[in-house]
Design an enzyme around this catalytic site. Structure first.
Site, mmCIF file in Angstrom:
data_model
loop_
_atom_site.group_PDB
_atom_site.id
_atom_site.type_symbol
_atom_site.label_atom_id
_atom_site.label_comp_id
_atom_site.label_asym_id
_atom_site.label_seq_id
_atom_site.Cartn_x
_atom_site.Cartn_y
_atom_site.Cartn_z
ATOM 1 C CD GLU A 1 -9.141 6.277 37.462
ATOM 2 O OE1 GLU A 1 -8.980 7.219 36.552
ATOM 3 O OE2 GLU A 1 -10.196 5.962 38.176
ATOM 4 C CB SER B 1 -34.540 -24.938 18.625
ATOM 5 O OG SER B 1 -35.529 -23.587 19.406
ATOM 6 C CG LEU C 1 -34.669 -12.668 24.594
ATOM 7 C CD1 LEU C 1 -34.977 -11.962 23.454
ATOM 8 C CD2 LEU C 1 -33.934 -13.471 24.553
ATOM 9 C CG LEU D 1 -32.282 -10.673 13.633
ATOM 10 C CD1 LEU D 1 -32.524 -9.348 12.584
ATOM 11 C CD2 LEU D 1 -33.011 -10.702 14.654
ATOM 12 C CG HIS E 1 -14.533 7.185 37.826
ATOM 13 N ND1 HIS E 1 -14.507 7.844 36.693
ATOM 14 C CD2 HIS E 1 -16.305 7.000 37.174
ATOM 15 C CE1 HIS E 1 -15.890 8.347 36.100
ATOM 16 N NE2 HIS E 1 -16.857 8.046 36.655
ATOM 17 N N GLY F 1 -33.476 -16.131 15.358
ATOM 18 C CA GLY F 1 -33.365 -17.826 14.516
ATOM 19 C C GLY F 1 -31.802 -17.049 13.329
#
Length: 379
Positions: free
Chosen positions: A62, A178, A214, A313, A60, A310
């Site tokens: 730290e 589109s 995607l 949804l 992490h 679209g």
């Protein structure tokens, strides 16, 4: 008692916490499902070590900052954007590391609501004689970890709906075309937002009409935020809402290196030889239960969901009060009244019925205007 939630912080405190927050954001593409955390260790204004959490399962912020500071950690102040953990997961407790290094004071932006932390880190530090203060730049800290906090506090991911529109508020021609409303610069910009998400969600209608891939595609890389973590980038999960599994054997949505998950109705029958991941979702009013889908994604440790679908949804999510953020690209041309709207099914008969949308940010991207918007919670 030496734990002060909202003390008077100095200008130096503000400057060094701002630095810690900037460091934290370098992990935007790689820390998921963990939160982004930055840490700065200083004596007064003099910084002796700094770091950010780079990848889940690795040290992490730290611990990395303490390594950078070495012996200069003793007697120093640690500025950290989230309460240090007090439990052992894939790594050891950061609170113990701060104690062992001889840190004298810890300034945190916010408490960590994760059940295995949630004040335990502060308590362990306080019991070791370390002065602990928190609440400095908490709003900024919450903003960068809005997805993680949403999953922990609400049991569902942060939902961002990405849309591209003409000046007259249309997303596609009447025939469904589109490509492309937004410009090339906007399409490149979307890739960075995708890279931050844990999942990209779309509907069966979009898969059938547009055949989207995607995936995250960035020219020349650039996924590490300057932190050298690009090699560990994990592609966001592609999620398709497909009640009848109509798209299961077609389209680019299953191509490439990113995983794909289908949510479908309980009575849907997958085709023979189907090998993609799928999960049953309950139905509500003849449609997949969107809230149940989001809770299932939270169970998979998804912090942020970016919706690229679209108007049907997008409208259903807005009606269900499940949209936290709208990422809207406005292109400088008109397509006419017969074209398709941003959201369908809102059924607004009076001006007072419409959901209020607050503007968070406006920025020019190429020839387009990018708006970051937040809907107010609907009654």
């Amino acid at each position: 008692m030496n734990v002060a939630p909202f003390p008077a912080f100095s200008a130096t405190d503000h400057a060094l916490m701002a630095r810690a927050l900037a460091l934290a954001e370098r992990g935007a593409y790689t820390t998921k499902p963990n939160p982004m955390v930055g840490c700065v260790i200083a004596h007064g204004e003099g910084v002796v070590g700094e770091a950010w959490h780079m990848r889940a399962g690795e040290p992490h912020a730290e611990v990395l900052a303490l390594r950078a500071a070495g012996e200069q950690s003793r007697g120093a102040t640690a500025y950290v954007t989230l309460e240090p953990c007090a439990h052992t997961g894939k790594t050891g407790p950061c609170a113990d590391a701060l104690i062992e290094a001889g840190i004298a004071r810890v300034v945190a932006a916010m408490r960590d609501p994760f059940p295995r932390v949630d004040g335990a880190g502060f308590e362990r530090l306080r019991n070791a004689g370390i002065a602990v203060e928190y609440g400095l730049m908490a709003a900024q800290a919450r903003r960068i970890n809005r997805g993680f906090l949403s999953r922990v506090e609400r049991g569902r991911p942060w939902v961002r709906v990405k849309l591209a529109t003409s000046l007259d508020g249309r997303t596609a021609l009447a025939n469904g075309d589109s490509k492309w409303i937004s410009g090339a610069a906007s399409r490149r910009d979307v890739m960075h937002w995708r890279a931050c998400a844990g999942a990209l969600l779309t509907g069966a209608g979009t898969v059938l009409a547009d055949d989207p891939q995607l995936t995250v595609r960035l020219d020349g890389g650039g996924l590490d935020g300057g932190g050298g973590a690009g090699a560990a980038f994990v592609p966001p999960l592609r999620v398709v809402l497909d009640p009848g599994l109509a798209t299961i054997a077609r389209g680019r949505i299953r191509e490439g290196g990113a995983p794909t998950l289908y949510f479908h109705a309980p009575d849907a029958k997958p085709p023979r030889g189907f090998d993609a991941a799928r999960e049953v979702a309950p139905m509500r009013d003849g449609l997949l239960d969107l809230e149940a889908v989001l809770r299932a994604l939270a169970a998979r440790e998804i912090n942020e969901v970016q919706v690229e679908a679209g108007a049907t949804l997008a409208g259903a999510l807005l009606r269900a009060d499940l949209v936290d953020e709208i990422l809207l690209y406005v292109a400088p041309f008109l397509v006419g009244a017969d074209a398709r709207p941003l959201f369908e099914g809102l059924r607004i008969d009076e001006m007072a019925q419409g959901p209020c949308i607050g503007a968070v940010e406006a920025r020019k991207i190429g020839e387009d205007l990018r708006l970051l918007l937040q809907p107010e919670r609907m009654a």
